[in-house]
Design an enzyme around this catalytic site. Sequence first.
Site, PDB file in Angstrom:
ATOM      1  CD  GLU A  38     -32.585  17.124  48.147  1.00  0.00           C
ATOM      2  OE1 GLU A  38     -33.212  16.737  49.137  1.00  0.00           O
ATOM      3  OE2 GLU A  38     -33.020  17.046  46.970  1.00  0.00           O
ATOM      4  CG  ASP A  72     -31.441  14.934  51.217  1.00  0.00           C
ATOM      5  OD1 ASP A  72     -31.911  16.076  51.256  1.00  0.00           O
ATOM      6  OD2 ASP A  72     -31.746  14.101  50.345  1.00  0.00           O
ATOM      7  CD  GLU A  98     -34.337  13.042  53.054  1.00  0.00           C
ATOM      8  OE1 GLU A  98     -35.441  13.464  52.667  1.00  0.00           O
ATOM      9  OE2 GLU A  98     -33.599  12.306  52.369  1.00  0.00           O
ATOM     10  CG  HIS A 126     -30.063  13.653  46.125  1.00  0.00           C
ATOM     11  ND1 HIS A 126     -30.819  12.600  45.652  1.00  0.00           N
ATOM     12  CD2 HIS A 126     -30.293  13.709  47.455  1.00  0.00           C
ATOM     13  CE1 HIS A 126     -31.495  12.052  46.655  1.00  0.00           C
ATOM     14  NE2 HIS A 126     -31.186  12.704  47.763  1.00  0.00           N
TER      15      HIS A 126
END
Length: 459
Positions: free
Chosen positions: A233, A235, A238, A249
Amino acid sequence: MLSSVILGLLLPLLSSAQLVGTNTPEQHPSISFATCSTGGSCTVQQSSVVLDSNWRWAHQGTSGSTNCYTGNAWDSNICSSPSACASNCAIEGADYSGTYGISTSGGDLTLKFVTQHQYGKNVGSRVYLMQPGSNEKYQIFKLKNKEFTFDADVSKMGCGLNGALYFVEMPEDGGKGAFSGNKAGAKYGTGYCDAQCPHDLKWINGEANVLDWQPSATDPNSGTGRYGACCAEMDIWEANSIATAFTPHTCSKEGLYRCEGTECGDGAERYQSVCDKDGCDFNSYRMGNTSFYGPNGVVNTNARMTVVTQFITTDGTDTGALKEIRRLYVQNGQVIQNSKVNIPGMTAYDSITDEFCVDQKNVFQDNNAYIQKGGNKVMGDAMERGMVLVMSIWADHAAHMLWLDSSYPLDRPESQPGVKRGTCPTSSGDPKDVESQQANAQAVFGGIKFGPIGSTFRA
């Protein structure tokens, strides 16, 4: 994790299954994005978005109306086993605007947090960008040696909310080709996974996640099953109006991996997961610049902004190892460089490198699973294989979003480096309060552009 609350006759519309219903035609809302080339020439692509299958009404038979999942429990007569659900249940097309508060206009996507409709209300949503000209495949992005740019408006999002834009290594067709039980595929938003190895997905790899299903104690329409869906992942964003973070991640498995037991990393086994759940985050407030992002900040969240993320490789090629994730903003015609770290004992980093991650974890006294699982190199490997774009709005039943915009974890003093992440009080973020107090909240994403470094934005 994301949750949807839909009350009334069709309670709930968030369940998922793998047959396709015939009660509501599936019409993906259209949206445009641009692909750019060196020099800044960009071509507009006409595409669409699709709602995640977890939000959709699941019922018995393709034209039936008997729920396969009601409240936060499966109907054991219809779904006596994972395969029985595949045979018995269908997911429906979606009324995107009327039921889910999802709308598009040109290149903009608006996700409303709470939407009242004829059967009750919906809370939150998650959508994926489709491949232009296709209703059956997600758009795949290969991010290394490229930059990804979009506009964001978070002015109507306060404490406890997350308007997220990110990439995950989910299958291009939603898993339809690999799993015979999946008859819905990407057209109906199947195949989600992320680095948290979520257990609240009702369908993984073409089977219902009914085994050991436990209803949520705080969400009347959610629960968790035996299996989780893990994958790498990235991101990109956010955020709410108070705080933002970008976070890679890594995972030790390629693509969507259905986990069970210790490898999911639940609770005390968090750091035994196949994925790095913490990631290596850059949150300007947490990194010591408390005036950089927020209402009337250097990056002013009262107004729309352009967010640029660059993925730098060691040799300047698409196949070189990922070495740096760099952030820029553009607002009011001005390019704003990312804030620099202002933490005693740390270099004044302004991007995510392996060195930044090592120093951050040491100073903050956090587990460094990101580097242990390969750091930027392994994150880049997932990018080279290809990732799907996700956009969502959600409230946090697990940790009330304190990890983004408040002080977290709660068992450490606020004065400890890395604990304070934003100005929200630790009492904020309870989903029931967020739903009642911020019913008109929304996240707006738009102006998506993708291309070589330096091609997608202008001051």
